[in-house]
Design a protein around this motif. Structure first.
Motif, mmCIF file in Angstrom:
data_model
loop_
_atom_site.group_PDB
_atom_site.id
_atom_site.type_symbol
_atom_site.label_atom_id
_atom_site.label_comp_id
_atom_site.label_asym_id
_atom_site.label_seq_id
_atom_site.Cartn_x
_atom_site.Cartn_y
_atom_site.Cartn_z
ATOM 1 N N LEU A 264 0.851 -1.184 0.000
ATOM 2 C CA LEU A 264 0.000 0.000 0.000
ATOM 3 C C LEU A 264 0.889 1.236 0.000
ATOM 4 C CD1 LEU A 264 -2.510 -1.112 2.793
ATOM 5 C CD2 LEU A 264 -2.712 -1.453 0.318
ATOM 6 N N GLY A 265 0.695 2.119 -0.968
ATOM 7 C CA GLY A 265 1.482 3.340 -1.050
ATOM 8 C C GLY A 265 2.862 3.097 -1.622
ATOM 9 N N ALA A 266 2.922 2.642 -2.851
ATOM 10 C CA ALA A 266 4.186 2.218 -3.459
ATOM 11 C C ALA A 266 5.134 3.366 -3.792
ATOM 12 C CB ALA A 266 3.902 1.405 -4.719
ATOM 13 N N VAL B 195 10.582 1.866 -4.223
ATOM 14 C CA VAL B 195 11.726 1.372 -3.452
ATOM 15 C C VAL B 195 11.364 0.065 -2.746
ATOM 16 C CG1 VAL B 195 13.286 1.904 -1.527
ATOM 17 C CG2 VAL B 195 12.662 3.687 -3.144
ATOM 18 N N VAL B 196 10.226 0.042 -2.058
ATOM 19 C CA VAL B 196 9.772 -1.167 -1.370
ATOM 20 C C VAL B 196 9.260 -2.181 -2.391
ATOM 21 C CG1 VAL B 196 8.112 -2.073 0.310
ATOM 22 C CG2 VAL B 196 9.313 0.075 0.766
ATOM 23 N N THR B 197 8.607 -1.705 -3.429
ATOM 24 C CA THR B 197 8.100 -2.576 -4.493
ATOM 25 C C THR B 197 9.225 -3.421 -5.077
ATOM 26 O OG1 THR B 197 6.582 -0.773 -5.063
ATOM 27 C CG2 THR B 197 6.731 -2.607 -6.622
ATOM 28 N N GLN B 198 10.337 -2.787 -5.347
ATOM 29 C CA GLN B 198 11.489 -3.485 -5.925
ATOM 30 C C GLN B 198 11.993 -4.587 -4.987
ATOM 31 O OE1 GLN B 198 14.621 -0.859 -7.139
ATOM 32 N NE2 GLN B 198 15.900 -2.519 -7.886
ATOM 33 N N ALA B 199 12.071 -4.283 -3.692
ATOM 34 C CA ALA B 199 12.530 -5.278 -2.723
ATOM 35 C C ALA B 199 11.559 -6.450 -2.634
ATOM 36 C CB ALA B 199 12.712 -4.626 -1.352
ATOM 37 N N ILE B 200 10.273 -6.155 -2.558
ATOM 38 C CA ILE B 200 9.273 -7.231 -2.499
ATOM 39 C C ILE B 200 9.347 -8.081 -3.762
ATOM 40 C CG2 ILE B 200 6.781 -7.740 -2.520
ATOM 41 C CD1 ILE B 200 6.404 -5.223 -0.749
ATOM 42 N N ASN B 201 9.409 -7.437 -4.900
ATOM 43 C CA ASN B 201 9.423 -8.156 -6.171
ATOM 44 C C ASN B 201 10.652 -9.069 -6.281
ATOM 45 O OD1 ASN B 201 7.802 -8.529 -8.498
ATOM 46 N ND2 ASN B 201 9.366 -7.499 -9.712
ATOM 47 N N CYS C 65 -0.143 -4.124 -5.854
ATOM 48 C CA CYS C 65 0.516 -2.891 -5.462
ATOM 49 C C CYS C 65 -0.467 -1.732 -5.651
ATOM 50 C CB CYS C 65 1.739 -2.733 -6.361
ATOM 51 S SG CYS C 65 2.871 -1.505 -5.845
ATOM 52 N N PHE C 66 -0.630 -0.913 -4.609
ATOM 53 C CA PHE C 66 -1.562 0.207 -4.651
ATOM 54 C C PHE C 66 -0.790 1.519 -4.597
ATOM 55 C CE2 PHE C 66 -4.012 -3.333 -3.305
ATOM 56 C CZ PHE C 66 -5.319 -3.097 -3.699
ATOM 57 N N GLU C 67 -1.059 2.385 -5.562
ATOM 58 C CA GLU C 67 -0.462 3.721 -5.590
ATOM 59 C C GLU C 67 -1.469 4.683 -6.185
ATOM 60 O OE1 GLU C 67 1.157 7.055 -5.216
ATOM 61 O OE2 GLU C 67 2.176 5.342 -4.314
ATOM 62 N N GLN C 68 -1.774 5.733 -5.455
ATOM 63 C CA GLN C 68 -2.802 6.679 -5.875
ATOM 64 C C GLN C 68 -2.316 7.643 -6.961
ATOM 65 O OE1 GLN C 68 -4.432 9.215 -2.741
ATOM 66 N NE2 GLN C 68 -6.458 8.710 -3.522
ATOM 67 N N ASP C 69 -1.080 8.073 -6.891
ATOM 68 C CA ASP C 69 -0.575 9.060 -7.849
ATOM 69 C C ASP C 69 -0.470 8.428 -9.246
ATOM 70 O OD1 ASP C 69 1.960 10.288 -9.340
ATOM 71 O OD2 ASP C 69 1.058 11.828 -8.062
ATOM 72 N N PRO D 192 -7.463 -14.551 -4.137
ATOM 73 C CA PRO D 192 -7.948 -15.442 -3.083
ATOM 74 C C PRO D 192 -8.815 -14.754 -2.035
ATOM 75 C CG PRO D 192 -5.676 -14.838 -2.668
ATOM 76 C CD PRO D 192 -6.054 -14.245 -4.002
ATOM 77 N N GLY D 193 -8.895 -13.435 -2.055
ATOM 78 C CA GLY D 193 -9.708 -12.720 -1.078
ATOM 79 C C GLY D 193 -8.938 -12.314 0.152
ATOM 80 N N GLN D 194 -7.806 -12.959 0.402
ATOM 81 C CA GLN D 194 -6.983 -12.619 1.555
ATOM 82 C C GLN D 194 -5.521 -12.528 1.148
ATOM 83 O OE1 GLN D 194 -8.279 -15.619 4.530
ATOM 84 N NE2 GLN D 194 -8.929 -13.819 5.685
ATOM 85 N N ALA D 195 -4.744 -11.850 1.966
ATOM 86 C CA ALA D 195 -3.312 -11.691 1.709
ATOM 87 C C ALA D 195 -2.525 -12.314 2.849
ATOM 88 C CB ALA D 195 -2.961 -10.210 1.586
ATOM 89 N N ASP D 196 -1.373 -12.862 2.516
ATOM 90 C CA ASP D 196 -0.485 -13.433 3.528
ATOM 91 C C ASP D 196 0.402 -12.353 4.148
ATOM 92 O OD1 ASP D 196 -1.283 -16.195 3.049
ATOM 93 O OD2 ASP D 196 -0.334 -15.891 1.102
ATOM 94 N N CYS D 197 0.642 -11.299 3.382
ATOM 95 C CA CYS D 197 1.486 -10.210 3.861
ATOM 96 C C CYS D 197 1.027 -8.904 3.218
ATOM 97 C CB CYS D 197 2.945 -10.491 3.498
ATOM 98 S SG CYS D 197 4.079 -9.186 4.011
ATOM 99 N N ILE D 198 0.820 -7.892 4.058
ATOM 100 C CA ILE D 198 0.487 -6.550 3.581
ATOM 101 C C ILE D 198 1.550 -5.606 4.126
ATOM 102 C CG2 ILE D 198 -1.182 -4.657 3.608
ATOM 103 C CD1 ILE D 198 -3.387 -6.783 3.948
ATOM 104 N N VAL D 199 2.220 -4.919 3.215
ATOM 105 C CA VAL D 199 3.266 -3.961 3.574
ATOM 106 C C VAL D 199 2.740 -2.571 3.243
ATOM 107 C CG1 VAL D 199 5.628 -3.210 3.120
ATOM 108 C CG2 VAL D 199 5.077 -5.659 3.087
ATOM 109 N N SER D 200 2.794 -1.678 4.214
ATOM 110 C CA SER D 200 2.250 -0.338 4.006
ATOM 111 C C SER D 200 3.309 0.741 4.167
ATOM 112 C CB SER D 200 1.113 -0.059 4.982
ATOM 113 O OG SER D 200 0.687 1.277 4.847
ATOM 114 N N CYS D 201 3.325 1.642 3.197
ATOM 115 C CA CYS D 201 4.153 2.853 3.257
ATOM 116 C C CYS D 201 3.256 4.083 3.308
ATOM 117 C CB CYS D 201 5.074 2.908 2.037
ATOM 118 S SG CYS D 201 6.138 1.465 1.889
ATOM 119 N N LEU D 202 1.986 3.879 3.608
ATOM 120 C CA LEU D 202 1.027 4.984 3.665
ATOM 121 C C LEU D 202 1.274 5.864 4.891
ATOM 122 C CD1 LEU D 202 -2.276 3.096 2.793
ATOM 123 C CD2 LEU D 202 -0.972 4.632 1.310
#
Length: 185
Positions: free
Chosen positions: A47-49, A53-59, A70-74, A106-116
C-alpha cells in the motif's frame, strides 16, 4: 537520482498524500522485509508504493508463484511502476483493497506492507483502513508498516495480539517499523 527529485516534487505538491520528503532508505526497507517468510507468502500487497523502493525489494524477494498487488494513488508514479514491474497487479486506491482481493484473487493476503502516511489520515479513515487490512489478512498473516512516530501503536495493539516495533535510525527521518501478526484460529 531522478526518482528522488520526482519524489521530492510530489511531496511539495501534496505533503499529506506523500508523507515524507525522501523515499525509504535501504535500512528501512531491509528492516521491513526481514520479518517475512517469502516462501510462504503466496499473496503479497503493498500500500502506497510511491517510487517503488519497497516494491522493488518485495518483487525481488517474493516467490515467483506468488501474486503481488501494489496500490499507488498518484497516476504518474503508478504509470512508472507499471512499466518497471510488469508482473505486478497495480491498483489505485488502498481503500479498495478488500474488493480488489475478492475480485482478482484469493480474497486474503499473507502479507500486507504499508508505506502509507497513516498520521495524515483522519481518525475515521485510519480506523477504517486498518480494519480492512486486518480483515483481508489470512490467519497468521503479517501486516508491516512504517511511520515516523509511535502514534499508530494503540490502533495496532487493539487489533493484533502480536505487535513488534523497531526504530530505524538510518532513515531520513528516523522511522518506526510495526510488524503485526494476525492470530491463527
Amino acid at each position: 537520482m531522478r526518482k528522488h527529485w520526482r519524489f521530492i516534487r510530489k511531496f511539495i505538491e501534496s505533503p499529506a498524500q506523500i508523507g515524507s520528503v525522501l523515499p525509504s532508505s535501504r535500512m528501512l526497507v531491509g528492516s521491513m522485509m526481514e520479518a517475512v517468510d517469502w516462501q510462504r507468502a503466496n499473496t503479497v500487497v503493498e500500500l502506497g508504493a510511491g517510487t517503488g523502493v519497497v516494491t522493488q525489494a518485495i518483487n525481488r524477494l517474493r516467490s515467483p508463484q506468488s501474486r503481488f498487488y501494489c496500490f499507488e494513488q498518484d497516476p504518474h508514479m503508478r504509470t512508472d511502476l507499471m512499466s518497471r514491474f510488469p508482473g505486478v497487479w497495480l491498483e489505485r486506491d488502498a481503500f479498495e483493497l478488500e474488493q480488489v482481493l475478492k475480485q482478482r484473487g484469493p480474497g486474503q493476503a499473507d502479507c500486507i506492507v504499508s508505506c502509507l502516511p497513516f498520521a495524515n489520515l483522519d481518525d475515521t479513515a485510519r480506523e477504517h483502513l486498518l480494519a480492512v487490512i486486518h480483515r483481508t489478512l489470512s490467519p497468521g498473516g503479517l501486516f508491516i508498516a512504517f511511520q515516523y512516530s509511535r502514534q499508530l501503536l494503540p490502533y495496532l495493539s487493539a487489533i493484533y495480539d502480536d505487535v513488534d516495533t523497531r526504530w530505524v535510525m538510518l532513515n531520513m527521518p528516523p522511522a518506526c517499523v510495526y510488524i503485526c501478526r494476525k492470530k491463527q484460529p
